[in-house]
Design a protein around this motif. Structure first.
Motif, PDB file in Angstrom:
ATOM      1  N   LEU A 150     -67.522  22.421  23.219  1.00 51.32           N
ATOM      2  CA  LEU A 150     -67.332  23.617  24.030  1.00 51.32           C
ATOM      3  C   LEU A 150     -67.093  24.832  23.154  1.00 51.32           C
ATOM      4  N   HIS A 151     -66.242  24.686  22.150  1.00 53.92           N
ATOM      5  CA  HIS A 151     -65.896  25.815  21.290  1.00 53.92           C
ATOM      6  C   HIS A 151     -66.973  26.089  20.241  1.00 53.92           C
ATOM      7  N   LYS A 152     -67.847  25.110  20.004  1.00 53.99           N
ATOM      8  CA  LYS A 152     -68.989  25.346  19.124  1.00 53.99           C
ATOM      9  C   LYS A 152     -70.049  26.183  19.824  1.00 53.99           C
ATOM     10  N   ASP A 153     -70.229  25.918  21.118  1.00 53.31           N
ATOM     11  CA  ASP A 153     -71.323  26.538  21.863  1.00 53.31           C
ATOM     12  C   ASP A 153     -70.971  27.902  22.446  1.00 53.31           C
ATOM     13  N   ARG A 154     -69.682  28.144  22.698  1.00 51.75           N
ATOM     14  CA  ARG A 154     -69.306  29.353  23.422  1.00 51.75           C
ATOM     15  C   ARG A 154     -68.091  30.021  22.780  1.00 51.75           C
ATOM     16  N   THR A 155     -67.872  31.262  23.154  1.00 49.02           N
ATOM     17  CA  THR A 155     -66.700  32.011  22.704  1.00 49.02           C
ATOM     18  C   THR A 155     -65.838  32.346  23.914  1.00 49.02           C
ATOM     19  N   PHE A 156     -64.597  31.950  23.875  1.00 47.77           N
ATOM     20  CA  PHE A 156     -63.714  32.193  25.013  1.00 47.77           C
ATOM     21  C   PHE A 156     -63.350  33.665  25.116  1.00 47.77           C
ATOM     22  N   LYS A 157     -63.040  34.097  26.341  1.00 45.35           N
ATOM     23  CA  LYS A 157     -62.633  35.481  26.585  1.00 45.35           C
ATOM     24  C   LYS A 157     -61.149  35.685  26.325  1.00 45.35           C
ATOM     25  N   GLU A 158     -60.355  34.640  26.596  1.00 44.30           N
ATOM     26  CA  GLU A 158     -58.906  34.744  26.420  1.00 44.30           C
ATOM     27  C   GLU A 158     -58.320  33.384  26.121  1.00 44.30           C
ATOM     28  N   LYS A 159     -57.319  33.364  25.252  1.00 42.41           N
ATOM     29  CA  LYS A 159     -56.585  32.136  24.922  1.00 42.41           C
ATOM     30  C   LYS A 159     -55.132  32.332  25.315  1.00 42.41           C
ATOM     31  N   ILE A 160     -54.603  31.416  26.104  1.00 41.93           N
ATOM     32  CA  ILE A 160     -53.249  31.548  26.642  1.00 41.93           C
ATOM     33  C   ILE A 160     -52.431  30.326  26.229  1.00 41.93           C
ATOM     34  N   ASN A 161     -51.337  30.547  25.557  1.00 39.87           N
ATOM     35  CA  ASN A 161     -50.443  29.450  25.197  1.00 39.87           C
ATOM     36  C   ASN A 161     -49.696  28.967  26.432  1.00 39.87           C
ATOM     37  N   PHE A 162     -49.417  27.678  26.486  1.00 41.68           N
ATOM     38  CA  PHE A 162     -48.558  27.156  27.544  1.00 41.68           C
ATOM     39  C   PHE A 162     -47.614  26.120  26.973  1.00 41.68           C
ATOM     40  N   ARG A 163     -46.583  25.828  27.722  1.00 45.40           N
ATOM     41  CA  ARG A 163     -45.695  24.716  27.399  1.00 45.40           C
ATOM     42  C   ARG A 163     -45.549  23.862  28.642  1.00 45.40           C
TER      43      ARG A 163
END
Length: 305
Positions: free
Chosen positions: A170-183
């Motif tokens: 998934l991360h090879k083929d596309r670029t994410f718009k936003e990354k959100i940390n969670f716990r």
């Protein structure tokens, strides 16, 4: 609009059945066996899904028998729609009455081409949930089935994909718009949401057909909440409670603005006392439907695509 609400809140899977609206939350310290996932050379597994109103239903096989299962990131494990043994002494605490449940062994559970063998599941009577949805339900798929993968959900195309977390395609083929940390709180991924510049804790739950707001915030938010509607909450034992829903004009996640979402106002105090869940709200289907989203439990990251 929220109407004729039927609610079941249980310790292992606090599941709100809201006639046409469902909410799943988890507050459990139950330990489960590791999933024995069949090894495969595939990098990605895929499953289509149906939508019943706003409930995500996938097809899976339990011991060779096909059935419909709700995808529920708010559940720690697989639930099977099966009446538990009456001699089994486990009770799952409800909002107004305890429910009987039983831990059972599953020989094989297959979903999206992934085979999970010799795993534990919870047997519980979900007949009220079936009546609410209006279709047969074989159970709910929880995190012990997919937590070793990055779960990608595309509501608009009704597709779910499970990616291997190491060198994810998934991360090879596309670029994410936003990354959100969670716990994790219990078994719920919790992110930070800003409202009027202040931080709040919101869970992400694919099993929730609606967004939920802690009722304690009603007075604090004051005039920001509008369009109030009355709703009726019916417990698994038939007892009724009154609830409200209201519209929140906006909230912010990592600089991204989200506008005019409706929230069910719910008392979280029993969850806070019993399970140490400190949640201000839950973002369910209405939020998920606006985004392509993936959840990586190992890295504790949520991605918007």
């Amino acid at each position: 609009m929220f109407r004729n609400l039927l609610c079941i809140i249980i310790i292992l899977l606090p599941q709100l059945t809201l006639a046409q609206d469902n909410i799943a939350m988890v507050g459990s310290d139950i330990k489960i066996k590791n999933v024995n996932t069949e090894k495969s050379s595939k990098d990605v597994f895929e499953s289509s899904f149906e939508l019943y109103d706003r409930i995500i239903l996938v097809e899976a096989e339990l011991n060779g028998i096909k059935g419909k299962y709700i995808l529920d990131t708010g559940s720690p494990m697989l639930l099977i729609n099966q009446k538990p043994n009456t001699n089994y002494d486990t009770e799952i605490g409800g909002i107004s009455k305890n429910c009987k449940a039983e831990i059972i062994d599953v020989k094989e559970f297959v979903w999206a081409g992934i085979s999970n063998k010799h795993i534990e599941a919870v047997a519980i009577d979900l007949s009220n949930l079936e009546k609410s949805i209006g279709t047969s339900i074989s159970g709910l798929i929880g995190q012990n089935i997919f937590r070793n993968y990055e779960l990608y959900l595309d509501v608009s195309n009704q597709v779910i994909k499970l990616y291997k977390t190491r060198k994810s395609q998934l991360h090879k083929d596309r670029t994410f718009k936003e990354k959100i940390n969670f716990r994790m709180q219990g078994h719920i991924p919790v992110i930070t949401v800003k409202i009027d510049g202040k931080k709040y804790r919101f869970g992400i739950d694919t099993g929730s057909e609606v967004n939920v707001l802690n009722k304690n915030l009603k007075e604090k938010f004051g005039d920001r909440l509008s369009n109030f509607r009355s709703s009726q909450l019916v417990g698994v034992d038939g007892n009724q409670q009154d609830l409200e829903s209201a519209t929140l004009p906006n909230f912010n996640i990592k600089g991204n603005e989200f506008n005019h979402f409706e929230f069910l106002l719910m008392d979280f105090s029993s969850l806070e006392k019993s399970f140490d869940l400190q949640l201000d709200g839950i973002l369910g289907y209405p939020f998920l439907a606006q985004n392509q989203i993936s959840i990586n439990y190992r890295k504790q990251k949520i991605y918007l695509w």
